[in-house]
Design a protein around this motif. Structure first.
Motif, PDB file in Angstrom:
ATOM      1  N   ARG A 115       0.838  -1.213   0.000  1.00 48.93           N
ATOM      2  CA  ARG A 115       0.000   0.000   0.000  1.00 48.93           C
ATOM      3  C   ARG A 115       0.872   1.262   0.000  1.00 48.93           C
ATOM      4  NH1 ARG A 115      -3.718  -2.803   4.134  1.00 48.93           N
ATOM      5  NH2 ARG A 115      -2.505  -1.669   5.648  1.00 48.93           N
ATOM      6  N   ALA A 116       1.962   1.212  -0.732  1.00 52.45           N
ATOM      7  CA  ALA A 116       2.920   2.320  -0.765  1.00 52.45           C
ATOM      8  C   ALA A 116       2.336   3.580  -1.390  1.00 52.45           C
ATOM      9  CB  ALA A 116       4.190   1.903  -1.509  1.00 52.45           C
ATOM     10  N   GLU A 117       1.176   3.466  -2.037  1.00 54.37           N
ATOM     11  CA  GLU A 117       0.556   4.668  -2.588  1.00 54.37           C
ATOM     12  C   GLU A 117       0.226   5.672  -1.488  1.00 54.37           C
ATOM     13  OE1 GLU A 117      -2.740   1.707  -1.861  1.00 54.37           O
ATOM     14  OE2 GLU A 117      -0.840   1.609  -2.917  1.00 54.37           O
ATOM     15  N   LYS A 118       0.077   5.207  -0.254  1.00 53.53           N
ATOM     16  CA  LYS A 118      -0.193   6.128   0.857  1.00 53.53           C
ATOM     17  C   LYS A 118       1.018   7.011   1.144  1.00 53.53           C
ATOM     18  CE  LYS A 118      -3.728   3.282   2.752  1.00 53.53           C
ATOM     19  NZ  LYS A 118      -4.915   3.678   3.369  1.00 53.53           N
ATOM     20  N   LEU A 119       2.202   6.542   0.750  1.00 50.18           N
ATOM     21  CA  LEU A 119       3.406   7.370   0.861  1.00 50.18           C
ATOM     22  C   LEU A 119       3.683   8.123  -0.437  1.00 50.18           C
ATOM     23  CD1 LEU A 119       5.900   4.860   2.510  1.00 50.18           C
ATOM     24  CD2 LEU A 119       4.804   6.801   3.611  1.00 50.18           C
ATOM     25  N   LEU A 120       3.497   7.427  -1.556  1.00 49.81           N
ATOM     26  CA  LEU A 120       3.910   7.961  -2.849  1.00 49.81           C
ATOM     27  C   LEU A 120       2.824   8.760  -3.559  1.00 49.81           C
ATOM     28  CD1 LEU A 120       5.796   4.783  -4.075  1.00 49.81           C
ATOM     29  CD2 LEU A 120       6.747   6.811  -2.955  1.00 49.81           C
ATOM     30  N   LYS A 121       1.600   8.696  -3.049  1.00 49.92           N
ATOM     31  CA  LYS A 121       0.506   9.486  -3.617  1.00 49.92           C
ATOM     32  C   LYS A 121      -0.377   9.976  -2.474  1.00 49.92           C
ATOM     33  CE  LYS A 121      -3.036   9.487  -7.134  1.00 49.92           C
ATOM     34  NZ  LYS A 121      -3.756   8.752  -8.138  1.00 49.92           N
ATOM     35  N   PRO A 122       0.197  10.767  -1.584  1.00 51.63           N
ATOM     36  CA  PRO A 122      -0.590  11.241  -0.435  1.00 51.63           C
ATOM     37  C   PRO A 122      -1.652  12.231  -0.880  1.00 51.63           C
ATOM     38  CG  PRO A 122       1.521  12.327  -0.476  1.00 51.63           C
ATOM     39  CD  PRO A 122       1.538  11.305  -1.593  1.00 51.63           C
ATOM     40  N   LYS A 123      -2.650  12.383  -0.016  1.00 52.27           N
ATOM     41  CA  LYS A 123      -3.707  13.344  -0.306  1.00 52.27           C
ATOM     42  C   LYS A 123      -3.113  14.746  -0.260  1.00 52.27           C
ATOM     43  CE  LYS A 123      -7.320  10.434   1.449  1.00 52.27           C
ATOM     44  NZ  LYS A 123      -8.343  10.220   2.459  1.00 52.27           N
ATOM     45  N   ARG A 124      -3.546  15.556  -1.184  1.00 55.95           N
ATOM     46  CA  ARG A 124      -3.083  16.951  -1.234  1.00 55.95           C
ATOM     47  C   ARG A 124      -3.761  17.751  -0.141  1.00 55.95           C
ATOM     48  NH1 ARG A 124       1.069  18.055  -4.911  1.00 55.95           N
ATOM     49  NH2 ARG A 124       0.862  16.636  -6.648  1.00 55.95           N
ATOM     50  N   ARG A 125      -3.047  18.760   0.334  1.00 52.57           N
ATOM     51  CA  ARG A 125      -3.639  19.644   1.337  1.00 52.57           C
ATOM     52  C   ARG A 125      -4.684  20.520   0.669  1.00 52.57           C
ATOM     53  NH1 ARG A 125       1.479  22.288   4.146  1.00 52.57           N
ATOM     54  NH2 ARG A 125       0.630  23.941   2.887  1.00 52.57           N
ATOM     55  N   GLY A 126      -5.717  20.851   1.411  1.00 54.43           N
ATOM     56  CA  GLY A 126      -6.791  21.696   0.889  1.00 54.43           C
ATOM     57  C   GLY A 126      -6.387  23.152   0.839  1.00 54.43           C
ATOM     58  N   LYS A 127      -7.273  23.962   0.255  1.00 56.25           N
ATOM     59  CA  LYS A 127      -6.988  25.394   0.142  1.00 56.25           C
ATOM     60  C   LYS A 127      -6.844  26.050   1.504  1.00 56.25           C
ATOM     61  CE  LYS A 127      -8.649  27.163  -4.213  1.00 56.25           C
ATOM     62  NZ  LYS A 127      -9.649  27.987  -4.868  1.00 56.25           N
ATOM     63  N   ALA A 128      -7.656  25.638   2.468  1.00 55.15           N
ATOM     64  CA  ALA A 128      -7.609  26.249   3.802  1.00 55.15           C
ATOM     65  C   ALA A 128      -6.238  26.040   4.444  1.00 55.15           C
ATOM     66  CB  ALA A 128      -8.696  25.657   4.689  1.00 55.15           C
ATOM     67  N   ALA A 129      -5.674  24.853   4.290  1.00 57.07           N
ATOM     68  CA  ALA A 129      -4.359  24.570   4.867  1.00 57.07           C
ATOM     69  C   ALA A 129      -3.281  25.393   4.181  1.00 57.07           C
ATOM     70  CB  ALA A 129      -4.033  23.076   4.758  1.00 57.07           C
ATOM     71  N   VAL A 130      -3.423  25.591   2.870  1.00 59.07           N
ATOM     72  CA  VAL A 130      -2.444  26.383   2.130  1.00 59.07           C
ATOM     73  C   VAL A 130      -2.515  27.839   2.557  1.00 59.07           C
ATOM     74  CG1 VAL A 130      -1.805  27.217  -0.161  1.00 59.07           C
ATOM     75  CG2 VAL A 130      -2.405  24.817   0.168  1.00 59.07           C
ATOM     76  N   GLU A 131      -3.747  28.358   2.783  1.00 57.59           N
ATOM     77  CA  GLU A 131      -3.902  29.754   3.181  1.00 57.59           C
ATOM     78  C   GLU A 131      -3.343  30.016   4.569  1.00 57.59           C
ATOM     79  OE1 GLU A 131      -8.029  30.612   2.644  1.00 57.59           O
ATOM     80  OE2 GLU A 131      -7.891  30.467   0.469  1.00 57.59           O
ATOM     81  N   GLU A 132      -3.350  29.001   5.447  1.00 55.60           N
ATOM     82  CA  GLU A 132      -2.832  29.170   6.805  1.00 55.60           C
ATOM     83  C   GLU A 132      -1.311  29.175   6.855  1.00 55.60           C
ATOM     84  OE1 GLU A 132      -4.546  26.162   9.251  1.00 55.60           O
ATOM     85  OE2 GLU A 132      -6.583  26.818   8.839  1.00 55.60           O
ATOM     86  N   THR A 133      -0.667  28.703   5.800  1.00 58.48           N
ATOM     87  CA  THR A 133       0.787  28.658   5.760  1.00 58.48           C
ATOM     88  C   THR A 133       1.329  30.079   5.649  1.00 58.48           C
ATOM     89  OG1 THR A 133       0.651  26.556   4.595  1.00 58.48           O
ATOM     90  CG2 THR A 133       2.769  27.680   4.529  1.00 58.48           C
ATOM     91  N   PRO A 134       2.304  30.430   6.481  1.00 58.29           N
ATOM     92  CA  PRO A 134       2.861  31.790   6.419  1.00 58.29           C
ATOM     93  C   PRO A 134       3.507  32.060   5.061  1.00 58.29           C
ATOM     94  CG  PRO A 134       3.709  30.582   8.333  1.00 58.29           C
ATOM     95  CD  PRO A 134       2.887  29.639   7.532  1.00 58.29           C
ATOM     96  N   GLN A 135       3.442  33.301   4.621  1.00 63.03           N
ATOM     97  CA  GLN A 135       3.974  33.681   3.313  1.00 63.03           C
ATOM     98  C   GLN A 135       5.494  33.538   3.242  1.00 63.03           C
ATOM     99  OE1 GLN A 135       2.311  34.204   0.704  1.00 63.03           O
ATOM    100  NE2 GLN A 135       0.263  34.396   1.564  1.00 63.03           N
ATOM    101  N   ASP A 136       6.191  33.690   4.369  1.00 65.40           N
ATOM    102  CA  ASP A 136       7.647  33.627   4.350  1.00 65.40           C
ATOM    103  C   ASP A 136       8.174  32.208   4.523  1.00 65.40           C
ATOM    104  OD1 ASP A 136       6.731  33.479   6.945  1.00 65.40           O
ATOM    105  OD2 ASP A 136       8.427  34.598   7.779  1.00 65.40           O
TER     106      ASP A 136
END
Length: 195
Positions: free
Chosen positions: A87-108
């Motif tokens: 089941r290595a796809e859980k490592l090699l094809k992980p779920k992408r983070r959603g837009k909300a998680a990306v927006e919470e990431t600091p710009q720097d």
């Protein structure tokens, strides 16, 4: 490395000269299981408890670091160690983070922040010569850095069953011919005959 057929891997096993890393990918679970099991026969039966390790990606405690640690462990009373990751796809094809998680990431934040997969990628660039690492996945994210390293450093075996490839459509006539050949081969391997 280019995609290699399962028959080439079986020849390597028979000659006891396997590649250090295999990626077995596809939707033909029976063939993928059979091939990973055959790679496991590189370790003698009586030494399998010491030199064979199986992980299920996504389970608790199964991290890229744990897989690399198992792969770096020296074989005991044998010349080879086999580490299989199912089941290595859980490592090699992980779920992408959603837009909300990306927006919470600091710009720097660094664009190239290190990830858990960096440990696995470093191992793939310099694998242990006494270990055969087998990654079995239904699919992989071909845009990730770890897949590009796998492409360069490992033998990739595609097991797509009756489909031509990952994105291939099924031509019914070709599928019927392929299915007939697969059945005849399976019967012949079992030492039987069929009309």
């Amino acid at each position: 490395m280019p995609v290699v057929p399962a028959s080439t891997v079986r020849k390597q096993i028979a000659q006891r000269q396997p590649d250090p890393v295999y990626l077995i990918v596809g939707d033909d679970d029976a063939e993928m299981s059979r091939l990973s099991g055959e790679i496991g026969t590189l370790v003698e039966d009586e030494l399998r408890a010491f030199n064979s390790e199986r992980f299920y990606a996504g389970e608790r405690g199964v991290t890229p670091a744990a897989i690399v640690e198992a792969a770096r462990t020296l074989p005991m009373m044998s010349d080879r160690r086999v580490v299989t990751v199912l089941r290595a796809e859980k490592l090699l094809k992980p779920k992408r983070r959603g837009k909300a998680a990306v927006e919470e990431t600091p710009q720097d934040a660094d664009a190239e922040t290190p990830t858990e997969l960096d440990v696995l990628e470093a191992y793939l660039r310099d694998p242990s010569p006494q270990t055969t690492l087998v990654l079995v996945a239904s699919d992989v994210d071909r845009t990730r850095k770890v897949y590009k390293t796998l492409q360069k450093q490992s033998a990739i075996v595609e097991c797509w069953g009756l489909r031509i490839g990952r994105d291939g459509r099924v031509d019914l006539r070709e599928a019927a011919r392929t299915a007939e050949q697969m059945v005849k081969q399976a019967v012949a391997n079992a030492g039987q005959q069929i009309d």
